[in-house]
Design a protein around this motif. Structure first.
Motif, PDB file in Angstrom:
ATOM      1  N   LEU A 230      43.339  81.110  29.847  1.00  0.00           N
ATOM      2  CA  LEU A 230      44.507  81.457  30.659  1.00  0.00           C
ATOM      3  C   LEU A 230      44.546  82.939  31.004  1.00  0.00           C
ATOM      4  N   LEU A 231      44.027  83.772  30.110  1.00  0.00           N
ATOM      5  CA  LEU A 231      44.020  85.210  30.369  1.00  0.00           C
ATOM      6  C   LEU A 231      42.810  85.657  31.180  1.00  0.00           C
ATOM      7  N   SER A 232      41.913  84.738  31.436  1.00  0.00           N
ATOM      8  CA  SER A 232      40.738  85.080  32.256  1.00  0.00           C
ATOM      9  C   SER A 232      41.048  84.801  33.725  1.00  0.00           C
ATOM     10  N   TRP A 233      40.076  85.050  34.583  1.00  0.00           N
ATOM     11  CA  TRP A 233      40.270  84.808  36.017  1.00  0.00           C
ATOM     12  C   TRP A 233      40.472  83.326  36.309  1.00  0.00           C
ATOM     13  N   LYS A 234      39.970  82.464  35.405  1.00  0.00           N
ATOM     14  CA  LYS A 234      40.175  81.027  35.603  1.00  0.00           C
ATOM     15  C   LYS A 234      41.642  80.661  35.431  1.00  0.00           C
ATOM     16  N   GLY A 235      42.310  81.322  34.435  1.00  0.00           N
ATOM     17  CA  GLY A 235      43.725  81.059  34.231  1.00  0.00           C
ATOM     18  C   GLY A 235      44.567  81.488  35.415  1.00  0.00           C
ATOM     19  N   TYR A 236      44.237  82.670  35.946  1.00  0.00           N
ATOM     20  CA  TYR A 236      44.957  83.132  37.135  1.00  0.00           C
ATOM     21  C   TYR A 236      44.726  82.186  38.314  1.00  0.00           C
ATOM     22  N   LEU A 237      43.527  81.666  38.395  1.00  0.00           N
ATOM     23  CA  LEU A 237      43.221  80.735  39.480  1.00  0.00           C
ATOM     24  C   LEU A 237      44.029  79.449  39.337  1.00  0.00           C
TER      25      LEU A 237
ATOM     26  N   LEU B  99      46.948  79.140  37.734  1.00  0.00           N
ATOM     27  CA  LEU B  99      48.346  79.471  38.012  1.00  0.00           C
ATOM     28  C   LEU B  99      48.595  79.594  39.510  1.00  0.00           C
ATOM     29  N   PHE B 100      47.692  80.242  40.180  1.00  0.00           N
ATOM     30  CA  PHE B 100      47.829  80.405  41.631  1.00  0.00           C
ATOM     31  C   PHE B 100      47.791  79.049  42.333  1.00  0.00           C
TER      32      PHE B 100
END
Length: 328
Positions: free
Chosen positions: A267-274, A276-277
């Motif tokens: 979740l704290l990696s770029w995958k998590g941001y992806l 969430l987005f």
């Protein structure tokens, strides 16, 4: 290994099917634009230095051009033969010896080393005053840096020259020198030219026409095989690159600690941001897809309920008071 086996098979087939040009059939062979003889490495023909041409012509010798010499000319094993030429600002001609009656084949060799697009150099070929090959465009036929050989069969009999199903040629014979006048006529598209000329006694069937066609097929098939092999290798490299990037993009050691830590790391990696987005975009799409008419009806229903709610409460209180009086 597969490509090498196919190339070997194609070479054997072409060698068997090809008929080399017989030396005793050659009347004249000229290396146009060259000042020295040239011996072919493919069929052993010796081309004499350029002669038999008319005046007001020029030569171009690309053997002194290093950039040209580094390039390979397709459809020929005689690279140097196609790197000298004779051309002219106007029309020019050759007078080739034709002394005996019979059938002949004229082989005109061309290669475009200057232009890379069609319709830049266009010229016609005549026997005397008779048009034989109209609008020769080398690049259009085979592209630049490619050998283009024209085979023209004709017959000499009764002091006349005939070609194309017995059509007589006007003023095609040089009576003073007993020669065939081959003219390269300018038609407004740069300068007419020729790289080499071969005249043989006999028809096209007795020439090396089949060998030339086999060489073209072999060259194209080899190029196609190498192209397919290169494309396969590129796809393999791309697949390996994607796999390597995928393997290194995920920290598999994080999953060995605990499920909770693994989820937090994701979740704290770029995958998590992806993720969430993506959820935000999905929710926004749901909101935008709501029917405006239904939303309006729902708002009106809520408003009606809010207005009527005080009256319902008062009515409920009155009813309770009356019921108490009756009990008393």
């Amino acid at each position: 290994m597969r490509v090498q086996i196919l190339l070997l098979a194609l070479t054997i087939i072409n060698l068997v099917s090809a008929i080399p040009l017989r030396q005793d059939k050659i009347v004249v062979a000229l290396d146009c634009g060259s000042t020295a003889p040239y011996k072919s490495s493919s069929d052993g023909i010796t081309y004499t230095a350029d002669n038999l041409y008319t005046q007001n012509t020029k030569i171009a010798d690309y053997t002194y051009n290093q950039s040209i010499m580094k390039k390979t000319i397709k459809y020929t094993d005689d690279q140097q033969l196609y790197k000298t030429e004779r051309h002219s600002d106007e029309n020019f001609a050759y007078s080739l010896p034709v002394k005996e009656f019979g059938t002949y084949t004229l082989i005109l060799k061309f290669c475009e080393l200057y232009f890379t697009e069609p319709n830049k150099r266009v010229f016609s070929i005549l026997f005397g005053d008779s048009l034989v090959v109209p609008e020769v465009d080398i690049v259009k036929e085979v592209g630049p840096f490619a050998a283009y050989d024209l085979y023209i069969e004709f017959e000499y009999k009764s002091d006349q020259l005939f070609y194309h199903n017995g059509k007589a040629c006007e003023n095609a014979l040089d009576t003073a020198h007993q020669g065939l006048i081959v003219e390269f006529r300018k038609i407004g598209k740069d300068l007419p030219k020729v790289d080499a000329i071969v005249l043989i006694k006999g028809g096209i069937a007795q020439s090396n026409y089949d060998e030339y066609q086999a060489l073209i097929r072999n060259w194209n098939e080899e190029a196609s095989l190498f192209s397919e092999d290169e494309q396969f290798q590129k796809l393999e490299n791309l697949r390996k690159k994607i796999k390597d990037e995928f393997d290194t993009s995920i920290d598999f050691d994080a999953y060995n600690k605990s499920k909770f830590e693994g989820i937090i790391n994701i979740l704290l990696s770029w995958k998590g941001y992806l993720i969430l987005f993506t959820l935000i975009i999905f929710q926004f799409c749901l909101f935008c897809s709501e029917d405006p008419q239904e939303a309006k009806i729902d708002r009106e229903r809520r408003y009606t309920d809010e207005v009527q709610s005080p009256e319902k409460k008062e009515h409920s209180t009155t009813s309770k008071g009356e019921s108490k009086k009756k009990k008393q």
